[in-house]
Design an enzyme around this catalytic site. Structure first.
Site, PDB file in Angstrom:
ATOM      1  N   GLY A 261      44.425  14.930  14.532  1.00 37.12           N
ATOM      2  CA  GLY A 261      43.200  14.491  15.181  1.00 37.12           C
ATOM      3  C   GLY A 261      41.948  14.938  14.459  1.00 37.12           C
ATOM      4  CB  SER A 262      38.514  13.822  14.980  1.00 35.82           C
ATOM      5  OG  SER A 262      38.355  13.989  16.389  1.00 35.82           O
ATOM      6  CB  CYS A 263      38.919  18.414  17.412  1.00 39.97           C
ATOM      7  SG  CYS A 263      37.766  17.222  18.091  1.00 39.97           S
ATOM      8  CG  PHE A 264      43.158  20.971  17.794  1.00 37.25           C
ATOM      9  CD1 PHE A 264      41.962  21.075  18.495  1.00 37.25           C
ATOM     10  CD2 PHE A 264      44.330  20.920  18.519  1.00 37.25           C
ATOM     11  CE1 PHE A 264      41.932  21.134  19.879  1.00 37.25           C
ATOM     12  CE2 PHE A 264      44.325  20.976  19.911  1.00 37.25           C
ATOM     13  CZ  PHE A 264      43.122  21.077  20.587  1.00 37.25           C
ATOM     14  CG  ASP A 267      36.686  21.790  15.136  1.00 36.84           C
ATOM     15  OD1 ASP A 267      35.971  21.316  14.224  1.00 36.84           O
ATOM     16  OD2 ASP A 267      36.704  21.340  16.293  1.00 36.84           O
TER      17      ASP A 267
END
Length: 423
Positions: A261-264, A267
């Site tokens: 995904g775009s976050c984990f 980040d």
């Protein structure tokens, strides 16, 4: 309240629509004219459950999109919702944050009203204070007392973003002064959620720490799952018992092929880079990423163990999006698996209810199917990569396979003849 939202991507579009649903007058600013036209026609640029209906309800009423920053001057709050992708060294790329800050500052020149700028983008601690604030003040030529700065992180799960915005677990508002934080809190009037008030930098860290902890739970579950696999134990039985402890809770304990995904991924990488810049050794966070990087290889190795040499074999890959209810393939574990299979000479038949086109844009040279049955036809094996609910009803479709070797990277099938990556 008049609100401007900078960025028509995932967070910006969902936030704009939901703020309009709360009764605000919202101007969505997106520099891509094609996206602007698409949104103004009532069509979202991403797939998200409930988004198209809510966009159609508000577009050209109390929501509109444009490519200029004129609306910032008359707005009460401007939310920055631009992307912060990973740089080559793992740090967060803040180029879009800087560009948005400069454009906002320029648009505010000559303003005589108090204005709040709220960062929603996920940014390293210190960014709002040390990057956004000085750039806006420099370009606007305004004094600090005329502009308030807030960090208001988003906690939206793709596929469930509308629900998460309208029924949040908490609303975090970090501010450099009480007045700015109060105005942003007013924007969320009508939502029933705890309000957490912090300083600017603490709010930025809340977002990073939240995502890092959730990623850690996933990698922990996968490591336990890998051990359980060798002991012939069902890790889901284990984690069910573990998750009932109120200190742990059952969420994000589903073992599988890892997180994407775009976050984990970005980040956690950014937090590792930040820690290293501060001369801290983020041992745990590096281990979280290492476990996640190795899980897809475990899946392919298990496949080879079950059917022998992979060269020339036909393998059905069910699920391309990084999770269900989205067409987002960013850092999808399917990418790693497919590229590994291609190197091993595998003929791949892929199917996803929403993400075929997205994956085709980066991996064009595999067969994309219109249904799970089409992908399974004459397949030597099947890999289930995304937990789409509709895969749960698959049964007779597996009879179309040449050999019924079915390995799940996500546990979703209801049949009793599949095998899990770590169960």
């Amino acid at each position: 309240m008049r609100i401007s939202v900078i960025g028509g991507g995932y967070v910006g579009l969902v936030s704009s629509v939901c703020l309009a649903e709360l009764g605000h007058s919202v101007n969505l600013i997106e520099i891509d004219d094609g996206k602007v036209a698409y949104i103004n026609s009532g069509r979202p640029t991403i797939f998200e459950e409930g988004l198209e209906e809510m966009l159609a309800k508000h577009i050209n009423c109390n929501l509109k999109a444009s490519s200029d920053f004129n609306s910032v001057l008359v707005s009460d709050i401007t939310f920055i919702c631009v992307g912060t992708p990973s740089s080559s060294n793992g740090s967060a790329d803040l180029s879009m944050i800087k560009s948005a800050s400069i454009s906002i500052g320029y648009a505010l020149r000559g303003s005589e009203k108090y204005h709040v700028i709220a960062t929603k983008s996920t940014v390293p601690p210190g960014t709002t204070q040390d990057v956004v604030m000085p750039l806006v003040l420099k370009e606007s030529c305004l004094k600090k007392q005329n502009i308030g700065f807030v960090m208001n992180p988003e906690f939206l799960r793709e596929g469930r973003a509308i629900h998460d915005f309208m029924r949040p677990d908490r609303i975090v508002i970090g501010s450099d002064d009480r007045k700015a934080g109060d105005l942003v809190e007013t924007a969320y009037s009508g939502l029933n959620a705890p309000i957490v008030r912090t300083g600017l930098t603490a709010a930025e860290m809340v977002k990073y720490a939240s995502n890092a902890f959730l990623a850690t739970k996933i990698s922990f579950s996968n490591e336990i799952g890998n051990i359980c696999k060798k002991l012939s134990i069902d890790v889901y039985e284990v984690m069910n018992g573990v998750g009932l402890d109120h200190r742990i809770n059952p969420h994000f304990l589903n073992a599988g092929v890892g997180f994407g995904g775009s976050c984990f991924p970005k980040d956690v990488s950014a937090l590792i880079h930040l820690a290293e810049c501060l001369r801290e050794d983020p041992i745990l966070l590096r281990s979280v990423m290492k476990i996640n990087d190795l899980q897809p290889k475990r899946l392919v190795d298990l496949l080879e163990k079950r059917i022998g040499s992979l060269r020339g074999k036909r393998v059905a890959v069910l699920g391309l999006a990084f999770k269900d209810n989205t067409d987002d393939i960013r850092d999808s574990r399917s990418i790693n698996v497919i590229l590994d299979l291609i190197k091993r000479g595998v003929h791949i038949a892929a199917y996803d209810p929403k993400a075929n086109d997205s994956m085709h844009s980066i991996i064009p040279d595999i067969d994309y199917c219109h249904s799970a049955a089409e992908a399974l036809n004459a397949a030597d094996a099947c890999l289930v990569m995304t937990e789409w609910p509709q895969f749960n009803s698959l049964d007779k479709e597996f009879d179309l396979m040449k050999s019924r070797v079915i390995i799940e990277g996500r546990r979703i099938l209801s049949c009793n003849y599949s095998e899990g990556i770590c169960w």
